[in-house]
Design an enzyme around this catalytic site. Sequence first.
Site, PDB file in Angstrom:
ATOM      1  N   ASP A 201     -12.481  -9.145   3.662  1.00 33.42           N
ATOM      2  CA  ASP A 201     -13.688  -9.275   2.827  1.00 33.42           C
ATOM      3  C   ASP A 201     -14.280 -10.676   2.980  1.00 33.42           C
ATOM      4  OD1 ASP A 201     -13.616  -6.667   1.918  1.00 33.42           O
ATOM      5  OD2 ASP A 201     -13.988  -7.223  -0.174  1.00 33.42           O
TER       6      ASP A 201
ATOM      7  N   LYS B 152       2.857 -15.358   5.101  1.00 37.86           N
ATOM      8  CA  LYS B 152       3.232 -16.328   4.059  1.00 37.86           C
ATOM      9  C   LYS B 152       4.744 -16.507   4.146  1.00 37.86           C
ATOM     10  CE  LYS B 152       2.150 -18.734   0.325  1.00 37.86           C
ATOM     11  NZ  LYS B 152       1.283 -19.933   0.333  1.00 37.86           N
TER      12      LYS B 152
ATOM     13  N   ASP C 261      -6.402  -6.936   3.922  1.00 33.43           N
ATOM     14  CA  ASP C 261      -7.457  -6.434   3.038  1.00 33.43           C
ATOM     15  C   ASP C 261      -8.273  -7.594   2.480  1.00 33.43           C
ATOM     16  OD1 ASP C 261      -8.900  -4.571   1.436  1.00 33.43           O
ATOM     17  OD2 ASP C 261      -7.729  -5.281  -0.278  1.00 33.43           O
TER      18      ASP C 261
ATOM     19  N   ASP D 298      -3.123 -18.601   2.866  1.00 30.04           N
ATOM     20  CA  ASP D 298      -4.005 -19.448   2.049  1.00 30.04           C
ATOM     21  C   ASP D 298      -4.748 -20.441   2.940  1.00 30.04           C
ATOM     22  OD1 ASP D 298      -1.474 -20.510   2.526  1.00 30.04           O
ATOM     23  OD2 ASP D 298      -1.238 -21.425   0.546  1.00 30.04           O
TER      24      ASP D 298
ATOM     25  N   TYR E 265       0.804  -1.221   0.000  1.00 28.48           N
ATOM     26  CA  TYR E 265       0.000   0.000   0.000  1.00 28.48           C
ATOM     27  C   TYR E 265       0.839   1.275   0.000  1.00 28.48           C
ATOM     28  CZ  TYR E 265      -4.521  -2.263   0.533  1.00 28.48           C
ATOM     29  OH  TYR E 265      -5.666  -2.989   0.311  1.00 28.48           O
TER      30      TYR E 265
END
Length: 354
Positions: free
Chosen positions: A252, A191, A248, A224, A138
Amino acid sequence: MPKSLRIAVIGGDGTGPEVTAEAVKVLKAVAPLEGLAPELVHYDLGGARYLRTGEILPPAVVEELRRCDAIFLGAVGHPDVKPGILEKGLLLELRFQLDLYINLRPVKLYPGVETPLRDKGPADIDFVVVRENTEDMYCGAGGFLQKGTQSEVAVQTAIYTRKGCERCIRWAFDYTRRRNNPKKTLTLVAKTNVLTFGHDLWWRAFQDVAREFPDVKTDYNHVDACCMWMVKSPEAYDVIVTTNMFGDIITDLGAILQGGLGVAAGANMNPDTKVGMFEPMGGSAPKYTGKNAINPIAAIGAMGMLLEHTGHAAAAERVLKAIQHVTGTKMKSQAAGKMGYGTREVGNLVAGAL
Ligand code: IPM
Ligand code: MN
C-alpha cells in the site's frame, strides 16, 4: 491460428464491474493486433450474490476456475456485508484453494502521474514486490480463550514453512534474473531482529537459495527501515521479496508512491500450475459506483499483467505503452472524478492508443 486464452471474469462488487469492463475492452482491442482469441467466462460472485443466495464461492465454481488460463477479479467488498466476510470468503479463499503463492505487485510510476515524493519521477520509482501469499498471519490459525470476559486471550499465529518461503524466494530470484534490471538485486524484507523464529527460517532459506543464483545480488532490510527507504530512495530497489503480512503493508505504501489505488495492479499466481488471478488494488469504492468516475487504469494494468504472465509478452507491452501514453498525454489526474475523462473514456483512450 489465433492463440486461445480462456479467462474467468469476476467483476465483483461496487466499481469492480465498471473497471473490469474497461480492462475487457482493452483486451478485446489488443487481441486482433496480437493474434489472440480470448474467451471470457463471466462469474456472478461477490456481495450481491451473497446477499441474494448466501453463497460466496461454491466449490463447483472453484473447479471451473482451476481449468481457466487466468482469472480477472474486479473488486470485492459490499457496504451491506460485514467487512472481512467477502475478503476472506472469496479473495483469500481463492488464494488458498488455488495455492496462488506469489503475490506480485509492481510499483511503477507512469509518465504524467503525480507521486507524493518530491523530486522523484518514473526513472526513480520502478520496482517490484514479491509477496508470499499463502502463509503468515493470513492462515487463520488462532483462537480465543474466555471470549468477551476481562480475562480474554486472543491468539493469532503466524505460520511459516520451509516449503512455503523457499518456493516464493526461489521464484523471486528467478524473476529478478529474468527482469534483468541493471541493479539485478533481490532485497529480502523481514524483521529478523525480533521475529527470531519465523524470519530466521526466511533468512536461512534466502541465503540457501541465493547460492543457486550467483548472478543476482542480494540485500536485506528490516521492514521498518524498508518503509523509510521506499520513501527516501525508491530508486535503490529492483525486486523485494517479503512475507505475506509485511508485503500487504508495504505494497500500500508502494501504491501511493505510484499514484494511488487507481493505478496499482497485482497478480496472484501459482507458477507451477500456471493459474493466476489478476486484480486492480483499488477495492470496490462504493461511493463512486455507477458514476463513470472511477479510474480504470489499475484494472487495465492488471489485464496487462495477465497477458504477460500467460505468455503474451508483446500484447502486455502494447498495453503498457498505451497506458503510459494516456497517463502521460491525456489524463489530468489519477483520482476518481478528477481524471478529466470518465471511466469509459479512459478505457477508450487506452484502447485507441494500442
Ligand atoms: C490485498 C488486500 C487484501 C489482503 C485484503 C482485501 C484481504 O489488502 O490484496 O493487499 O490483505 O491481502
Ligand atoms: Mn493490501
